[in-house]
Write a protein that holds these residues in place. Structure first.
Motif, PDB file in Angstrom:
ATOM      1  N   GLN A  35       4.145   5.305  -7.030  1.00  0.00           N
ATOM      2  CA  GLN A  35       3.621   5.287  -8.391  1.00  0.00           C
ATOM      3  C   GLN A  35       2.206   4.707  -8.411  1.00  0.00           C
ATOM      4  OE1 GLN A  35       6.136   3.195 -11.158  1.00  0.00           O
ATOM      5  NE2 GLN A  35       5.081   4.011 -12.949  1.00  0.00           N
ATOM      6  N   ILE A  36       1.978   3.634  -7.673  1.00  0.00           N
ATOM      7  CA  ILE A  36       0.644   3.033  -7.628  1.00  0.00           C
ATOM      8  C   ILE A  36      -0.318   3.935  -6.861  1.00  0.00           C
ATOM      9  CG2 ILE A  36      -0.679   0.995  -6.976  1.00  0.00           C
ATOM     10  CD1 ILE A  36       1.858  -0.663  -7.258  1.00  0.00           C
ATOM     11  N   LYS A  37       0.160   4.607  -5.812  1.00  0.00           N
ATOM     12  CA  LYS A  37      -0.677   5.577  -5.103  1.00  0.00           C
ATOM     13  C   LYS A  37      -1.137   6.694  -6.043  1.00  0.00           C
ATOM     14  CE  LYS A  37       0.901   6.949  -1.027  1.00  0.00           C
ATOM     15  NZ  LYS A  37      -0.145   6.675   0.005  1.00  0.00           N
ATOM     16  N   ALA A  69      -6.057  -6.765  -3.747  1.00  0.00           N
ATOM     17  CA  ALA A  69      -5.062  -5.993  -3.002  1.00  0.00           C
ATOM     18  C   ALA A  69      -5.003  -4.553  -3.498  1.00  0.00           C
ATOM     19  CB  ALA A  69      -3.689  -6.657  -3.119  1.00  0.00           C
ATOM     20  N   PHE A  70      -5.110  -4.351  -4.800  1.00  0.00           N
ATOM     21  CA  PHE A  70      -5.105  -2.995  -5.351  1.00  0.00           C
ATOM     22  C   PHE A  70      -6.306  -2.201  -4.842  1.00  0.00           C
ATOM     23  CE2 PHE A  70      -6.099  -0.240  -9.213  1.00  0.00           C
ATOM     24  CZ  PHE A  70      -5.191   0.757  -8.856  1.00  0.00           C
ATOM     25  N   ILE A  71      -7.469  -2.817  -4.854  1.00  0.00           N
ATOM     26  CA  ILE A  71      -8.679  -2.141  -4.378  1.00  0.00           C
ATOM     27  C   ILE A  71      -8.560  -1.819  -2.892  1.00  0.00           C
ATOM     28  CG2 ILE A  71     -11.159  -2.420  -3.989  1.00  0.00           C
ATOM     29  CD1 ILE A  71     -11.142  -4.218  -6.560  1.00  0.00           C
ATOM     30  N   GLY A 103       0.794  -1.219   0.000  1.00  0.00           N
ATOM     31  CA  GLY A 103       0.000   0.000   0.000  1.00  0.00           C
ATOM     32  C   GLY A 103       0.822   1.263   0.000  1.00  0.00           C
ATOM     33  N   THR A 104       2.148   1.160  -0.204  1.00  0.00           N
ATOM     34  CA  THR A 104       3.025   2.323  -0.045  1.00  0.00           C
ATOM     35  C   THR A 104       3.746   2.752  -1.313  1.00  0.00           C
ATOM     36  OG1 THR A 104       4.894   0.909   0.612  1.00  0.00           O
ATOM     37  CG2 THR A 104       3.460   1.731   2.370  1.00  0.00           C
TER      38      THR A 104
END
Length: 383
Positions: free
Chosen positions: A53-55, A86-88, A49-50
């Protein structure tokens, strides 16, 4: 760029596509798990969750707030709990930089052809590799560059049609005969032709229940029309991957050759559809087979409309009259939301590409910030 909120009505939906570059190779140089040559890197980052780039990708989605969104280049794994779930949970359900969290209770996530060995020498280098250019779709490992559909509306999983294993040779009027060596001899061997699949990833027809109506999401990610040679095998495959949708939505004898992965034959059976994805082709510029993309956009069953625009794209290449329509950082229009003429009108649309200095422009500064593609959206009224 101003985004009006999507009306909370069964008659109005916001639909989007976004090539998010969420595949393991994109994270090999990140601080966490640095320099690991590991096909599971995406899933490791999704668990934390950290990853910034994905945030940022989650923040863009929270900003636009689509009801239905296709993500291209989201690695596939058979374990959805470490992928989409996990992304959601760890990114989209978490408010990013002042945005409101967003939830997608429904998703579709399936296997793709990338990185799956064909068992034959497709690139004519004298060797048969288990992945790479000898795979059904280019990829270093199975599932690389996969697809994920997220939805705030229920998905009719029973009636999803997939075309992952459809053979290219079975397509009417296919381009295989035009893929040749310089001396005119066929590029692909008889064995390869009997084996090769059309889809470099897959083609999906996903019915989504929007109130009392069904919206069919037609999702794909054709191969880039480059990384080949004068035989143009990728360019002509891109052409036929796009042609597939033109034939499919005809829903007449033109589509009679089509069969899905369950053996059901024929084309589209419904009223409303939205074609989504990074089609890796532009109608006015670039290396792709432009005519097929232009034909799809002009198809009599497609709602004719101006393509979504952005000020950021326009400013990035001011000398290019097509720049306001661009959806990729490197300057082409390749990502599309294409609704059917039947059952829809367009309320508004856009490409999430704030101009330099505008709010949120840091989210699209470069690929490392989020992706080298931009989220493309349309708000549609069902009628």
């Amino acid at each position: 760029m101003q985004l009006s909120g999507c009306a909370k009505s069964q008659q109005t939906i916001r639909v989007a596509t976004f090539n998010v570059s969420m595949e393991a190779d994109n994270y090999r140089s990140s601080q966490e798990f640095a320099n690991q040559d590991d096909s599971t890197l995406l899933f490791k980052h999704l668990a934390t969750g950290t990853n910034q780039q994905i945030k940022n990708i989650a923040q863009i989605i929270q900003r636009v707030r689509p009801d239905i969104i296709l993500l291209n280049e989201f690695d596939y794994t058979h374990d959805a709990s470490i992928g989409p779930e996990a992304f959601i949970k760890n990114y989209l359900n978490v408010a990013q930089q002042g945005m409101s969290a967003i939830d997608y209770p429904y998703f579709y996530y399936g296997p793709v052809n990338t990185g799956v060995g064909s068992g034959v020498d497709l690139n004519q280098d004298g060797e048969v590799e288990e992945s790479g250019s000898d795979a059904f779709g280019y990829g270093r490992y199975p599932g690389q560059y996969g697809m994920l559909l997220l939805s705030r509306y229920p998905i009719d999983l029973t009636n999803v049609r997939t075309f992952q294993r459809f053979l290219w040779k079975d397509m009417t009027n296919n381009q295989l005969a035009n893929i040749t060596h310089p001396d005119g001899t066929p590029w692909y061997s008889d064995e390869a032709i009997e084996t090769l699949r059309l889809s470099s990833k897959s083609h999906w027809d996903i019915p989504v229940q929007v109130g009392d109506e069904i919206v069919h999401v037609l999702a794909s990610h054709p191969t880039p029309p480059v990384f080949d040679g004068p035989e143009n095998r990728n360019g002509l495959r891109n052409y036929d991957e796009i042609q597939f949708w033109s034939d499919y939505i005809n829903a007449d004898e033109t589509a009679a050759y089509i069969y899905d992965d369950n053996g059901n034959r024929g084309g589209f059976n419904g009223q409303r559809f939205v074609i989504l994805g990074d089609l890796n082709a532009a109608q006015n510029e670039g290396d792709g087979e432009r005519i097929m993309l232009a034909n799809l956009l002009a198809h009599p069953k497609v709602l004719q409309h101006e393509l979504p625009t952005s000020r950021g794209g326009e400013n990035a290449k001011k000398e290019n009259p097509n720049a306001k329509y661009h959806t990729a950082q490197w300057g082409l229009t390749v990502d599309y939301v294409i609704p059917s003429k039947a059952g829809f009108s367009i309320i508004n649309s856009g490409v999430f590409w704030p101009a330099e200095g505008e709010p949120d422009s840091e989210l699209v500064k470069d690929r490392e910030a989020s992706s080298d593609h931009r989220l493309v959206w349309q708000t549609l009224r069902l009628k």
